[in-house]
Scaffold this motif. Structure first.
Motif, PDB file in Angstrom:
ATOM      1  N   ASP A   1      51.496  15.893  32.347  1.00  0.00           N
ATOM      2  CA  ASP A   1      51.189  17.264  31.950  1.00  0.00           C
ATOM      3  C   ASP A   1      52.387  17.997  31.366  1.00  0.00           C
ATOM      4  N   PHE A   2      53.535  17.326  31.254  1.00  0.00           N
ATOM      5  CA  PHE A   2      54.593  17.922  30.427  1.00  0.00           C
ATOM      6  C   PHE A   2      54.094  18.035  28.988  1.00  0.00           C
ATOM      7  N   GLU A   3      53.220  17.108  28.592  1.00  0.00           N
ATOM      8  CA  GLU A   3      52.596  17.193  27.269  1.00  0.00           C
ATOM      9  C   GLU A   3      51.772  18.473  27.138  1.00  0.00           C
ATOM     10  N   THR A   4      51.169  18.916  28.239  1.00  0.00           N
ATOM     11  CA  THR A   4      50.428  20.185  28.218  1.00  0.00           C
ATOM     12  C   THR A   4      51.356  21.344  27.869  1.00  0.00           C
ATOM     13  N   ALA A   5      52.562  21.334  28.456  1.00  0.00           N
ATOM     14  CA  ALA A   5      53.527  22.393  28.150  1.00  0.00           C
ATOM     15  C   ALA A   5      53.859  22.417  26.663  1.00  0.00           C
ATOM     16  N   VAL A   6      53.977  21.224  26.065  1.00  0.00           N
ATOM     17  CA  VAL A   6      54.283  21.154  24.632  1.00  0.00           C
ATOM     18  C   VAL A   6      53.093  21.629  23.809  1.00  0.00           C
ATOM     19  N   ARG A   7      51.931  21.055  24.080  1.00  0.00           N
ATOM     20  CA  ARG A   7      50.739  21.337  23.278  1.00  0.00           C
ATOM     21  C   ARG A   7      50.304  22.796  23.401  1.00  0.00           C
ATOM     22  N   GLU A   8      50.415  23.340  24.602  1.00  0.00           N
ATOM     23  CA  GLU A   8      49.958  24.716  24.837  1.00  0.00           C
ATOM     24  C   GLU A   8      51.070  25.745  24.643  1.00  0.00           C
ATOM     25  N   ARG A   9      52.227  25.297  24.161  1.00  0.00           N
ATOM     26  CA  ARG A   9      53.345  26.195  23.842  1.00  0.00           C
ATOM     27  C   ARG A   9      53.775  26.998  25.071  1.00  0.00           C
ATOM     28  N   ILE A  10      54.129  26.269  26.125  1.00  0.00           N
ATOM     29  CA  ILE A  10      54.574  26.887  27.379  1.00  0.00           C
ATOM     30  C   ILE A  10      56.006  26.413  27.631  1.00  0.00           C
ATOM     31  N   PRO A  11      57.006  27.161  27.159  1.00  0.00           N
ATOM     32  CA  PRO A  11      58.391  26.677  27.196  1.00  0.00           C
ATOM     33  C   PRO A  11      59.076  26.833  28.553  1.00  0.00           C
ATOM     34  N   ILE A  12      58.751  25.947  29.456  1.00  0.00           N
ATOM     35  CA  ILE A  12      59.403  25.908  30.767  1.00  0.00           C
ATOM     36  C   ILE A  12      60.658  25.041  30.689  1.00  0.00           C
ATOM     37  N   MET A  13      61.467  25.094  31.758  1.00  0.00           N
ATOM     38  CA  MET A  13      62.584  24.157  31.886  1.00  0.00           C
ATOM     39  C   MET A  13      62.373  23.343  33.157  1.00  0.00           C
ATOM     40  N   SER A  14      62.310  22.041  32.988  1.00  0.00           N
ATOM     41  CA  SER A  14      62.022  21.134  34.090  1.00  0.00           C
ATOM     42  C   SER A  14      63.308  20.386  34.455  1.00  0.00           C
ATOM     43  N   ILE A  15      63.733  20.522  35.705  1.00  0.00           N
ATOM     44  CA  ILE A  15      64.948  19.879  36.196  1.00  0.00           C
ATOM     45  C   ILE A  15      64.543  18.669  37.030  1.00  0.00           C
ATOM     46  N   LEU A  16      64.828  17.488  36.505  1.00  0.00           N
ATOM     47  CA  LEU A  16      64.428  16.258  37.174  1.00  0.00           C
ATOM     48  C   LEU A  16      65.644  15.591  37.819  1.00  0.00           C
ATOM     49  N   LEU A  17      65.553  15.347  39.117  1.00  0.00           N
ATOM     50  CA  LEU A  17      66.597  14.637  39.861  1.00  0.00           C
ATOM     51  C   LEU A  17      66.140  13.193  40.023  1.00  0.00           C
ATOM     52  N   ASN A  18      66.727  12.302  39.252  1.00  0.00           N
ATOM     53  CA  ASN A  18      66.274  10.907  39.200  1.00  0.00           C
ATOM     54  C   ASN A  18      67.287  10.005  39.894  1.00  0.00           C
ATOM     55  N   ASN A  19      66.905   9.474  41.036  1.00  0.00           N
ATOM     56  CA  ASN A  19      67.765   8.507  41.738  1.00  0.00           C
ATOM     57  C   ASN A  19      67.140   7.112  41.775  1.00  0.00           C
ATOM     58  N   PHE A  20      66.078   6.904  40.996  1.00  0.00           N
ATOM     59  CA  PHE A  20      65.402   5.610  40.872  1.00  0.00           C
ATOM     60  C   PHE A  20      64.922   5.077  42.224  1.00  0.00           C
ATOM     61  N   SER A  21      64.579   6.011  43.122  1.00  0.00           N
ATOM     62  CA  SER A  21      64.222   5.570  44.468  1.00  0.00           C
ATOM     63  C   SER A  21      63.416   6.641  45.190  1.00  0.00           C
ATOM     64  N   MET A  22      62.578   6.184  46.135  1.00  0.00           N
ATOM     65  CA  MET A  22      61.983   7.097  47.111  1.00  0.00           C
ATOM     66  C   MET A  22      63.004   7.243  48.243  1.00  0.00           C
ATOM     67  N   ALA A  23      64.038   8.029  48.006  1.00  0.00           N
ATOM     68  CA  ALA A  23      65.216   8.012  48.872  1.00  0.00           C
ATOM     69  C   ALA A  23      64.914   8.389  50.319  1.00  0.00           C
ATOM     70  N   ILE A  24      64.072   9.409  50.521  1.00  0.00           N
ATOM     71  CA  ILE A  24      63.853   9.840  51.900  1.00  0.00           C
ATOM     72  C   ILE A  24      62.993   8.848  52.688  1.00  0.00           C
ATOM     73  N   GLU A  25      62.387   7.881  51.981  1.00  0.00           N
ATOM     74  CA  GLU A  25      61.618   6.842  52.678  1.00  0.00           C
ATOM     75  C   GLU A  25      62.465   5.624  53.031  1.00  0.00           C
ATOM     76  N   LEU A  26      63.709   5.575  52.583  1.00  0.00           N
ATOM     77  CA  LEU A  26      64.538   4.392  52.819  1.00  0.00           C
ATOM     78  C   LEU A  26      64.668   4.076  54.312  1.00  0.00           C
ATOM     79  N   LYS A  27      64.819   5.149  55.124  1.00  0.00           N
ATOM     80  CA  LYS A  27      65.012   4.925  56.560  1.00  0.00           C
ATOM     81  C   LYS A  27      63.745   4.455  57.257  1.00  0.00           C
ATOM     82  N   VAL A  28      62.578   4.794  56.711  1.00  0.00           N
ATOM     83  CA  VAL A  28      61.329   4.420  57.382  1.00  0.00           C
ATOM     84  C   VAL A  28      60.673   3.194  56.744  1.00  0.00           C
ATOM     85  N   MET A  29      61.279   2.671  55.674  1.00  0.00           N
ATOM     86  CA  MET A  29      60.716   1.489  55.011  1.00  0.00           C
ATOM     87  C   MET A  29      61.794   0.429  54.754  1.00  0.00           C
ATOM     88  N   PRO A  30      62.600   0.113  55.761  1.00  0.00           N
ATOM     89  CA  PRO A  30      63.720  -0.818  55.500  1.00  0.00           C
ATOM     90  C   PRO A  30      63.271  -2.239  55.167  1.00  0.00           C
TER      91      PRO A  30
END
Length: 654
Positions: free
Chosen positions: A556-585
């Motif tokens: 739906d970021f495409e929705t922001a483009v198509r519908e002209r809704i200029p938000i700023m999206s801050i993505l924190l990408n660590n390539f992992s479900m980090a908070i699940e590491l301790k419960v899914m070893p």
């Protein structure tokens, strides 16, 4: 309209007349001879016949009467098939171009159901309808100058409508419509989120035809969504549409918020609603607490040694921000908020403890633990893993709009049921009888400031880290110091972004932080940011999310483009479900089950937005500045920061 006297004879013919040879000389003569009695005949027809009656036999009879009038005046307007009129050839009687008075016709005019619904929405101040087709209301809304905003999946559309209601304190109601069956099924999560967060949203699903709506396995929205809606009903009779929406908007505008469902069966669109449409925007009213209980609560607060105020989102909906600040300053009471209530009290104020959640500033649990009286205003005190846990054994004053919240999760000494603004007004008046000037807050303010300094000193290495991969805390710390915080609306997402943002972000303007946490659906933040931007186009609207959340709603970021809704999206990408590491070893080690990946900046560019990937700490602020500039140019922005697998959060006791 001049009525044909032969119309009375039509009441004796069958629904589909076997012969209508009205043009014969004999019939013409009989019609002409009886013309003098036309006034009497017309009166009888008017008394006993409704041209908008949905009964098919009566509709056909009315059509026959209209034909007679046309023939009498020598203008055959109906097509013939030999001596018989076929059903498709029957004209709408209101479309016959007949001379004479038009009062009866105008009194009996009608609009289609969809037109009536759109007009009601317009009168109620709705300017945007989020949705996904097929739902015929979209077209009717567009004709009524209500902007349709189409999403890529139903849940995001509900999140957008949710934000429209939130950032306007419910003064503008967010609305969403969707297809029957799969569309309504996909929307269930968004409706449940609104219910959990008590957000007033008008939900308008299409439904199966009335004859099929209760037949398995057909999905019946008004039944299926009822357990997590404030109210839910289908439209069964078009003539009742004004009453149905009068009930719906009264629920939306009054009392505790929640989604309201009005289901529109697929076979209703051609039904007609009488004109003029009998609908006036519904009232908005407030109610206040029992004066006896107000007096008791005021006495408790005045005499408390270590009181704390806990403010919820009810303060936002009451727009009672100034009253809350006045009470805190009058009695020198520290203030904390729920995630939903964050920004109800300026977090740069000397009496602010900060907001609560799973992660909190150190001052929040410290002052709550030491409190003798806790005053909850505009809150539910709902027990959740993502809210502040109230310590046991405290004297609690609970002010809530909903009496069902009293003693639900915490034991209240005093209950103040009513609008947060009216309750605060009454308390201030009562307190003013004995406390006529603001108490000295210097000592408690110094204590709060010391707690904040100690807490920040512990976290400053992460907040200012120069490591790469980046510290998510550094990204968010720099973000806060780069944007114009007075002109920014920001929201978190579920999981780490919430816990890394909410304790440290100091909201200074009401409704500048959209917090949530009673139910925590991944991907909620994107729709909230887009809805906020639609409602407040002059604000910089930001959502902070992780690489797990973007997997749920990133399309739906495409929705922001198509519908002209200029938000700023801050993505924190660590390539992992980090908070699940301790419960899914084991699953992580054997099968890499917590690994996720993607080049999301490239995705944003592919959609037509601005996308940038940031790897170095010195590039954080310049990237944010470029992103802000792009939003000002009308371009949606996604800034992807490659971060470490950070799992430490500011929990109570740390």
């Amino acid at each position: 309209m001049s009525m044909c006297p032969f119309a009375l004879l039509c009441f004796s013919v069958p629904a589909e007349p076997r012969s209508c040879q009205f043009e014969t000389r004999q019939h013409r003569r009989s019609l002409s001879e009886s013309h003098d009695n036309s006034s009497e005949m017309r009166l009888l027809v008017a008394r006993h016949f409704d041209p908008h009656e949905s009964n098919s036999e009566l509709r056909i009879l009315w059509a026959n009467q209209a034909r007679c009038a046309c023939i009498l005046h020598g203008r055959p307007t109906c097509r013939h098939d030999g001596p018989r009129f076929t059903r498709p050839a029957i004209p709408d009687p209101l479309s016959c171009n007949q001379p004479g008075p038009t009062g009866l016709a105008r009194e009996r005019d009608a609009m289609k159901l969809g037109t009536a619904i759109a007009e009601i929405m317009r009168r109620e101040g709705i300017e945007i309808l989020c949705g996904y087709p097929v739902n015929h209301l979209i077209e009717h809304a567009a004709k009524a100058e209500i902007r349709p905003v189409m999403v890529r999946q139903e849940r995001v559309g509900l999140h957008m409508a949710d934000a429209i209601s939130r950032v306007t304190s419910g003064r503008t109601i967010g609305a969403f419509c969707m297809q029957h069956g799969p569309g309504a099924e996909n929307a269930m999560g968004g409706v449940a989120q609104c219910f959990g967060e008590s957000v007033p949203v008008l939900v308008l699903p299409m439904g199966y035809q009335r004859r099929l709506s209760h037949i398995e396995p057909n999905f019946n929205s008004s039944e299926a969504m009822k357990p997590f809606a404030k109210s839910s009903e289908p439209i069964i009779l078009a003539a009742e549409v004004a009453n149905i929406f009068r009930r719906a908007f009264t629920k939306l505008k009054n009392g505790r918020g929640g989604p309201v469902i009005v289901e529109i069966p697929a076979d209703m669109w051609n039904e007609e609603v009488p004109e003029p449409l009998d609908y006036t925007p519904v009232l908005r009213t407030r109610y206040g607490a029992d004066p006896v209980h107000v007096k008791e609560a005021a006495s408790l607060l005045v005499n408390a040694k270590r009181p704390v105020i806990y403010a919820g989102q009810g303060v936002h909906y009451a727009q009672a921000w100034a009253l809350l600040e006045r009470l805190a300053e009058r009695l020198a009471i520290p203030v904390t908020t729920s995630l939903g209530g964050k920004s109800a009290f300026p977090e740069t104020h000397p009496l602010s403890l900060g907001s609560g959640g799973l992660a909190v500033p150190r001052a929040v649990p410290k002052f709550l633990a030491e409190a003798d009286v806790i005053f909850g205003i505009g809150c539910s005190f709902t027990e959740t893993s993502f809210g502040i846990a109230m310590p046991k054994g405290k004297t609690i004053i609970h002010s809530t709009l909903d009496p069902n919240h009293l003693n639900k999760d915490v034991e209240a000494r005093i209950g103040l049921v009513g609008d947060a603004g009216l309750v605060l007004d009454a308390l201030l008046e009562e307190i003013g009888k004995t406390v006529t000037a603001d108490r000295d807050a210097s000592a408690v303010a110094a204590e709060i400031a010391a707690s904040h300094r100690e807490w920040l000193a512990k976290w400053m290495p992460k907040l200012t880290s120069n490591d790469a991969p980046l510290s998510p805390y550094r990204v968010l710390w720099d973000l806060q110091r780069t944007v114009d915080i007075h002109n920014t609306i920001i929201t978190h997402d579920a999981g780490s972004p919430r816990d890394q943002l909410s304790p440290f972000w100091k909201a200074v303007e009401p409704l500048s932080y959209l917090g949530w946490g009673k139910t925590t659906q991944l991907g909620y933040g994107l729709g909230l940011a887009m809805g906020a931007k639609l409602a407040k186009p002059d604000k910089l609207c930001i959502n902070v999310w992780g690489d797990a959340a973007i997997g749920f709603t990133g399309m739906d970021f495409e929705t922001a483009v198509r519908e002209r809704i200029p938000i700023m999206s801050i993505l924190l990408n660590n390539f992992s479900m980090a908070i699940e590491l301790k419960v899914m070893p084991v699953s992580t080690e054997k099968y890499r089950s917590t690994d996720i990946s993607g080049d999301y900046a490239a995705m944003a560019r592919a959609f037509g937005g601005y996308g940038e990937r940031v790897l170095k700490p010195e590039d954080i602020v310049p990237a944010i500045r470029r992103g802000i500039q792009k939003t000002q140019e009308g371009v949606p922005v996604l800034l992807e920061f490659i971060t470490s697998k950070e799992t430490e959060v500011s929990r109570p006791g740390t």
